[in-house]
Motif scaffolding. Sequence first.
Motif, mmCIF file in Angstrom:
data_model
loop_
_atom_site.group_PDB
_atom_site.id
_atom_site.type_symbol
_atom_site.label_atom_id
_atom_site.label_comp_id
_atom_site.label_asym_id
_atom_site.label_seq_id
_atom_site.Cartn_x
_atom_site.Cartn_y
_atom_site.Cartn_z
ATOM 1 N N GLU A 38 0.909 -1.057 0.082
ATOM 2 C CA GLU A 38 0.059 -0.070 0.092
ATOM 3 C C GLU A 38 0.844 1.212 0.099
ATOM 4 N N LYS A 39 0.691 2.071 -0.982
ATOM 5 C CA LYS A 39 1.364 3.461 -1.016
ATOM 6 C C LYS A 39 0.842 4.572 0.128
ATOM 7 N N VAL A 40 1.794 5.070 0.771
ATOM 8 C CA VAL A 40 1.471 6.068 1.751
ATOM 9 C C VAL A 40 2.620 7.245 1.545
ATOM 10 N N SER A 41 1.800 8.442 1.736
ATOM 11 C CA SER A 41 2.726 9.562 1.591
ATOM 12 C C SER A 41 3.073 10.233 3.161
ATOM 13 N N VAL A 42 4.245 10.715 3.390
ATOM 14 C CA VAL A 42 4.781 11.248 4.502
ATOM 15 C C VAL A 42 5.182 12.551 4.279
ATOM 16 N N ALA A 43 4.614 13.611 5.237
ATOM 17 C CA ALA A 43 5.074 14.836 5.212
ATOM 18 C C ALA A 43 6.423 14.889 6.012
ATOM 19 N N ALA A 44 7.516 15.249 5.507
ATOM 20 C CA ALA A 44 8.833 15.467 6.093
ATOM 21 C C ALA A 44 9.701 16.469 5.998
ATOM 22 N N LEU A 45 10.132 17.111 6.965
ATOM 23 C CA LEU A 45 11.315 18.193 6.997
ATOM 24 C C LEU A 45 12.682 17.466 6.306
ATOM 25 N N ASN A 46 13.208 18.221 5.779
ATOM 26 C CA ASN A 46 14.639 17.759 5.226
ATOM 27 C C ASN A 46 15.908 18.620 5.860
ATOM 28 N N ASN A 47 15.493 19.006 7.219
ATOM 29 C CA ASN A 47 16.695 19.675 7.916
ATOM 30 C C ASN A 47 16.604 19.893 9.379
ATOM 31 N N TYR A 48 16.184 18.703 9.787
ATOM 32 C CA TYR A 48 15.742 18.288 11.334
ATOM 33 C C TYR A 48 16.507 17.105 11.859
ATOM 34 N N PRO A 49 17.935 17.364 12.017
ATOM 35 C CA PRO A 49 18.754 16.204 12.415
ATOM 36 C C PRO A 49 18.541 16.158 13.862
ATOM 37 N N PRO A 50 19.012 14.977 14.405
ATOM 38 C CA PRO A 50 18.983 13.649 13.729
ATOM 39 C C PRO A 50 17.779 13.082 13.328
ATOM 40 N N SER A 94 -6.062 18.322 3.987
ATOM 41 C CA SER A 94 -6.566 18.353 2.557
ATOM 42 C C SER A 94 -5.964 16.934 1.863
ATOM 43 N N ASN A 95 -5.681 15.977 2.461
ATOM 44 C CA ASN A 95 -5.261 14.738 1.669
ATOM 45 C C ASN A 95 -4.137 14.769 0.881
ATOM 46 N N GLN A 96 -3.087 15.711 1.023
ATOM 47 C CA GLN A 96 -1.839 15.839 0.241
ATOM 48 C C GLN A 96 -0.896 14.845 0.771
ATOM 49 N N VAL A 97 -1.243 14.529 2.040
ATOM 50 C CA VAL A 97 -0.122 13.455 2.606
ATOM 51 C C VAL A 97 -1.031 12.546 3.710
ATOM 52 N N THR A 217 10.902 21.491 28.811
ATOM 53 C CA THR A 217 9.297 20.744 28.618
ATOM 54 C C THR A 217 9.696 19.427 28.865
ATOM 55 N N VAL A 218 9.091 18.542 28.959
ATOM 56 C CA VAL A 218 8.805 16.907 28.420
ATOM 57 C C VAL A 218 7.839 16.835 27.279
ATOM 58 N N ASP A 219 8.384 16.231 26.416
ATOM 59 C CA ASP A 219 7.890 16.250 25.143
ATOM 60 C C ASP A 219 7.663 14.751 24.500
ATOM 61 N N GLU A 220 6.623 14.329 23.862
ATOM 62 C CA GLU A 220 6.292 13.105 23.447
ATOM 63 C C GLU A 220 6.262 13.222 21.844
ATOM 64 N N HIS A 221 6.939 12.346 21.204
ATOM 65 C CA HIS A 221 6.986 12.478 19.792
ATOM 66 C C HIS A 221 6.152 11.424 19.323
ATOM 67 N N ALA A 222 5.076 11.477 18.075
ATOM 68 C CA ALA A 222 4.535 10.398 17.730
ATOM 69 C C ALA A 222 4.110 10.972 15.914
ATOM 70 N N PHE A 223 3.916 10.138 15.486
ATOM 71 C CA PHE A 223 3.349 10.421 13.938
ATOM 72 C C PHE A 223 1.795 10.713 13.835
ATOM 73 N N ALA A 224 1.547 11.448 12.813
ATOM 74 C CA ALA A 224 0.168 11.910 12.960
ATOM 75 C C ALA A 224 -0.504 11.778 11.599
ATOM 76 N N VAL A 225 -1.868 11.225 11.580
ATOM 77 C CA VAL A 225 -2.662 11.166 10.536
ATOM 78 C C VAL A 225 -3.934 11.925 10.651
ATOM 79 N N LYS A 226 -4.577 12.038 9.293
ATOM 80 C CA LYS A 226 -5.697 12.710 9.278
ATOM 81 C C LYS A 226 -6.785 12.044 10.387
ATOM 82 N N LYS A 227 -7.797 12.963 11.231
ATOM 83 C CA LYS A 227 -8.518 12.869 11.892
ATOM 84 C C LYS A 227 -9.497 11.647 11.388
#
Length: 259
Positions: A38-50, A94-97, A217-227
């Motif tokens: 299944e093809k899935v598109s991902v919004a990504a930064l290109n300058n957020y190392p690591p 908007s379903n772009q990703v 802060t104490v932060d939690e990273h997660a991936f997001a999808v459309k509501k």
Amino acid sequence: MYKMKRLLFLLGTIGLLSLILVGCSNSNSDAGTSGGREKVSVAALNNYPPLIFKQDGKLTGFEYDLLQAIAEEENLELEFKEMKFDGFIPGLQSNQVDIASSLLIREERKEVVDFSDIFLNSGLVLAVANNSSIQSFEDLKGKTIVATQGSTTFEKAKELADQYGGKAKPLKETDALYLDVENGNADALVLNSPTVEYRLAVDGDNVKFRIVGEHMTVDEHAFAVKKGNKELADKINAGLKTVKENGEYNKIHEKWFGK
């Protein structure tokens, strides 16, 4: 005899047409997949190392490797779309990703997107140039603090500016934050701790920045999808669970953050 030849000719033609139609049908049924994936598109930064960034013209980083490992477990094919951070949530809506990377869980964001399970914990830090006179948050009076536009880092920069009498300045690119401080156009920057710590490690003996104070802060990273896209969120969570259980997550984490 003539009628028999004509009948055989018609039967052969019908058979040929059937083969062509079957081939077309099979071709159409593969749309939106690649080898059954299944093809899935991902919004990504290109300058957020690591976490995710470009190296030698290709995306790489902790989040990139983790998403690829999840995709392998869940039979997904990822297409990364490089975008500005403030376009991530509108891109989902908007379903772009299909997936947005590099997001911190926030209550206001939960109202407009759905999050996967947490894959990393961190915190926001304040960084300044090595030769800066800023030694504590109190020294931010009259100073300019830069952070990423549309992100929680800019919200924290505004909070610091209001509290200590400084000025918050938004920029769109992570690299631009460092350059702004390095060039003297700003006095401090707010970023996520893995990003700043990675920069300090990469710079080595030529390090140009230092962290002031403790994590804010104490932060939690997660991936997001459309509501409402529970199906995709469930696949991400299932893949994440698998790579944590089989040891792949630990390998990726050690690659980018060390032991």
